[in-house]
Design a protein around this motif. Sequence first.
Motif, PDB file in Angstrom:
ATOM      1  N   ILE A   1       0.702  -1.527   0.066  1.00  0.00           N
ATOM      2  CA  ILE A   1       0.051   0.228   0.086  1.00  0.00           C
ATOM      3  C   ILE A   1       1.109   1.177   0.015  1.00  0.00           C
ATOM      4  N   ALA A   2       0.630   2.009  -1.041  1.00  0.00           N
ATOM      5  CA  ALA A   2       1.664   3.181  -0.830  1.00  0.00           C
ATOM      6  C   ALA A   2       0.392   4.525   0.129  1.00  0.00           C
ATOM      7  N   TYR A   3       1.194   5.054   1.017  1.00  0.00           N
ATOM      8  CA  TYR A   3       0.823   5.575   2.052  1.00  0.00           C
ATOM      9  C   TYR A   3       1.561   6.276   3.321  1.00  0.00           C
ATOM     10  N   ARG A   4       1.449   7.748   2.875  1.00  0.00           N
ATOM     11  CA  ARG A   4       1.898   8.510   3.767  1.00  0.00           C
ATOM     12  C   ARG A   4       3.231   8.768   3.813  1.00  0.00           C
ATOM     13  N   GLY A   5       3.863   8.610   1.583  1.00  0.00           N
ATOM     14  CA  GLY A   5       4.989   9.239   1.340  1.00  0.00           C
ATOM     15  C   GLY A   5       5.996   7.998   0.713  1.00  0.00           C
ATOM     16  N   GLY A   6       5.329   7.036   1.374  1.00  0.00           N
ATOM     17  CA  GLY A   6       5.881   5.630   1.462  1.00  0.00           C
ATOM     18  C   GLY A   6       5.038   4.458   1.274  1.00  0.00           C
ATOM     19  N   HIS A   7       6.019   3.341   1.366  1.00  0.00           N
ATOM     20  CA  HIS A   7       5.084   1.792   1.056  1.00  0.00           C
ATOM     21  C   HIS A   7       5.254   1.424   2.439  1.00  0.00           C
ATOM     22  N   ILE A   8       4.156   0.642   2.498  1.00  0.00           N
ATOM     23  CA  ILE A   8       4.142  -0.413   3.830  1.00  0.00           C
ATOM     24  C   ILE A   8       3.218  -1.396   2.681  1.00  0.00           C
ATOM     25  N   HIS A   9       4.425  -2.551   3.625  1.00  0.00           N
ATOM     26  CA  HIS A   9       3.868  -4.459   3.480  1.00  0.00           C
ATOM     27  C   HIS A   9       3.063  -5.448   4.809  1.00  0.00           C
ATOM     28  N   ALA A  10       1.662  -5.285   3.709  1.00  0.00           N
ATOM     29  CA  ALA A  10       0.625  -6.035   5.303  1.00  0.00           C
ATOM     30  C   ALA A  10       0.853  -7.849   4.688  1.00  0.00           C
ATOM     31  N   GLY A  11       1.041  -8.613   5.461  1.00  0.00           N
ATOM     32  CA  GLY A  11       0.976 -10.223   5.139  1.00  0.00           C
ATOM     33  C   GLY A  11       0.135 -10.964   5.782  1.00  0.00           C
ATOM     34  N   PRO A  12      -0.024 -12.032   6.014  1.00  0.00           N
ATOM     35  CA  PRO A  12      -1.630 -12.930   6.638  1.00  0.00           C
ATOM     36  C   PRO A  12      -1.425 -12.732   8.218  1.00  0.00           C
ATOM     37  N   GLY A  13      -2.763 -12.589   8.681  1.00  0.00           N
ATOM     38  CA  GLY A  13      -2.887 -11.732  10.134  1.00  0.00           C
ATOM     39  C   GLY A  13      -2.658 -10.917  10.854  1.00  0.00           C
ATOM     40  N   THR A  14      -2.007  -9.639   9.709  1.00  0.00           N
ATOM     41  CA  THR A  14      -1.409  -8.483  10.280  1.00  0.00           C
ATOM     42  C   THR A  14      -2.722  -7.443  10.144  1.00  0.00           C
ATOM     43  N   LEU A  15      -2.940  -6.364  10.765  1.00  0.00           N
ATOM     44  CA  LEU A  15      -4.518  -5.549  10.994  1.00  0.00           C
ATOM     45  C   LEU A  15      -3.262  -4.465  10.221  1.00  0.00           C
ATOM     46  N   VAL A  16      -4.638  -3.091   9.146  1.00  0.00           N
ATOM     47  CA  VAL A  16      -3.934  -2.613   8.779  1.00  0.00           C
ATOM     48  C   VAL A  16      -4.975  -1.539   8.976  1.00  0.00           C
ATOM     49  N   VAL A  17      -4.697  -0.335   9.754  1.00  0.00           N
ATOM     50  CA  VAL A  17      -5.009   0.794  10.294  1.00  0.00           C
ATOM     51  C   VAL A  17      -4.571   2.163   9.096  1.00  0.00           C
ATOM     52  N   LEU A  18      -6.094   2.594   8.548  1.00  0.00           N
ATOM     53  CA  LEU A  18      -6.125   3.946   7.755  1.00  0.00           C
ATOM     54  C   LEU A  18      -6.551   4.726   8.157  1.00  0.00           C
ATOM     55  N   GLU A  19      -5.824   5.841   8.304  1.00  0.00           N
ATOM     56  CA  GLU A  19      -6.922   6.953   8.925  1.00  0.00           C
ATOM     57  C   GLU A  19      -7.407   7.857   7.785  1.00  0.00           C
ATOM     58  N   PRO A  20      -9.143   8.293   8.528  1.00  0.00           N
ATOM     59  CA  PRO A  20      -9.542   9.414   7.703  1.00  0.00           C
ATOM     60  C   PRO A  20      -9.310   9.937   6.807  1.00  0.00           C
ATOM     61  N   GLY A  21      -9.489  10.656   5.315  1.00  0.00           N
ATOM     62  CA  GLY A  21      -8.795  11.661   4.548  1.00  0.00           C
ATOM     63  C   GLY A  21      -7.434  11.247   4.208  1.00  0.00           C
ATOM     64  N   GLU A  22      -6.758  10.265   4.517  1.00  0.00           N
ATOM     65  CA  GLU A  22      -5.201   9.422   3.830  1.00  0.00           C
ATOM     66  C   GLU A  22      -5.540   9.445   2.874  1.00  0.00           C
ATOM     67  N   MET A  23      -4.798   9.852   1.312  1.00  0.00           N
ATOM     68  CA  MET A  23      -4.811   9.040   0.333  1.00  0.00           C
ATOM     69  C   MET A  23      -3.468   7.936   0.343  1.00  0.00           C
ATOM     70  N   HIS A  24      -4.616   6.680  -0.649  1.00  0.00           N
ATOM     71  CA  HIS A  24      -3.470   5.693  -0.012  1.00  0.00           C
ATOM     72  C   HIS A  24      -4.247   4.549  -1.628  1.00  0.00           C
ATOM     73  N   THR A  25      -3.224   3.901  -2.187  1.00  0.00           N
ATOM     74  CA  THR A  25      -3.546   2.520  -3.004  1.00  0.00           C
ATOM     75  C   THR A  25      -3.152   1.181  -2.444  1.00  0.00           C
ATOM     76  N   GLY A  26      -3.367   0.256  -3.294  1.00  0.00           N
ATOM     77  CA  GLY A  26      -3.502  -0.880  -2.641  1.00  0.00           C
ATOM     78  C   GLY A  26      -3.101  -2.000  -3.713  1.00  0.00           C
ATOM     79  N   GLY A  27      -2.447  -2.739  -3.692  1.00  0.00           N
ATOM     80  CA  GLY A  27      -2.126  -4.542  -5.130  1.00  0.00           C
ATOM     81  C   GLY A  27      -1.633  -5.276  -4.275  1.00  0.00           C
ATOM     82  N   PRO A  28      -1.276  -6.013  -5.636  1.00  0.00           N
ATOM     83  CA  PRO A  28      -0.634  -7.521  -4.781  1.00  0.00           C
ATOM     84  C   PRO A  28       0.977  -7.409  -4.309  1.00  0.00           C
ATOM     85  N   ALA A  29       1.263  -8.440  -3.494  1.00  0.00           N
ATOM     86  CA  ALA A  29       3.110  -7.675  -3.436  1.00  0.00           C
ATOM     87  C   ALA A  29       3.946  -8.465  -4.208  1.00  0.00           C
ATOM     88  N   ALA A  30       2.741  -9.734  -4.511  1.00  0.00           N
ATOM     89  CA  ALA A  30       3.261 -10.799  -5.039  1.00  0.00           C
ATOM     90  C   ALA A  30       2.869 -11.253  -5.749  1.00  0.00           C
TER      91      ALA A  30
END
Length: 291
Positions: free
Chosen positions: A68-97
């Motif tokens: 996920i492109a978020y806050r000027g960088g890229h974050i990665h989420a794998g099985p079992g992880t929680l992701v919290v995106l705050e209101p108004g924050e621009m982001h994208t998202g797609g498969p990492a593999a």
Amino acid sequence: MQSGPPGVAPAGVVKVSAREQARWTRARLGRCGPPLDLLTARFDRHVYAPHAHEEFTVGVCVGGAEVIAYRGGHIHAGPGTLVVLEPGEMHTGGPAAADGYAYRALYAGTALLTDGLLGSAPPHFREPVLDDPELATALRLAHTDLSSCPDPLETESRIPWLLTALARRHSTARAADDTVPGAGHIAHAVRDRLADELLAPPSLADLAAELGLSRYQLLRAFRTTMGIPPYAWLAQYRVNRARTLLQSGLRPAEVAGLVGFADQAHLTRWFRRVLAVTPAAYRNSVQDSGR
């Protein structure tokens, strides 16, 4: 974790390709309460365009890996992880593999995360990806159950409680005092109202307002006294009522509506949890014993 365009119909399925899909379910926080959108998605190639949400996006990755492109960088989420995106924050998202990713997400207004905190300011999450297996499992299970049967009392009993735990554990906000004076009296008053109105139970928000409490305080008082949340207590009460009707010879499909379950499948799910048999098997066994 992202969403598509607003206004998707309840339980709508949007197919992106043969293997990719997004399934929406709309639950309600209490009878006649505000809506809560739940998304179950599986993507191999789909990449979201940059966008933002008015609500908090809270998701659990259940398979594969997402970037996920978020806050000027890229974050990665794998099985079992929680992701919290705050209101108004621009982001994208797609498969990492190449094998894609799957996730479950819900879209929660700020008020659902501030109950149980000091002050009314929105909680801030410095880290959008969180490692909290216990909370991730609880959110995944709640999402799965509510996507299957979006019962209003169950939604209101489980989701605000879990989101409060999320904010208290992982945001910069300070937790409010957990002490609830007169917890036993509060719990018994709520229990009696639920029993009296089992076909159309009042919302916990309305009950809390009548008692001069926040919803979190009501939930805490009930859980502390009864050992289970309100929806679970009412479900067990309904099962006990259903037993009497099944013993009289009524069919499970008839009994479900008479005790307040959404349908026979909802009755069966709880009947098996409480008594380890299906309503039909129980009805047949007590009738065989009678003969």
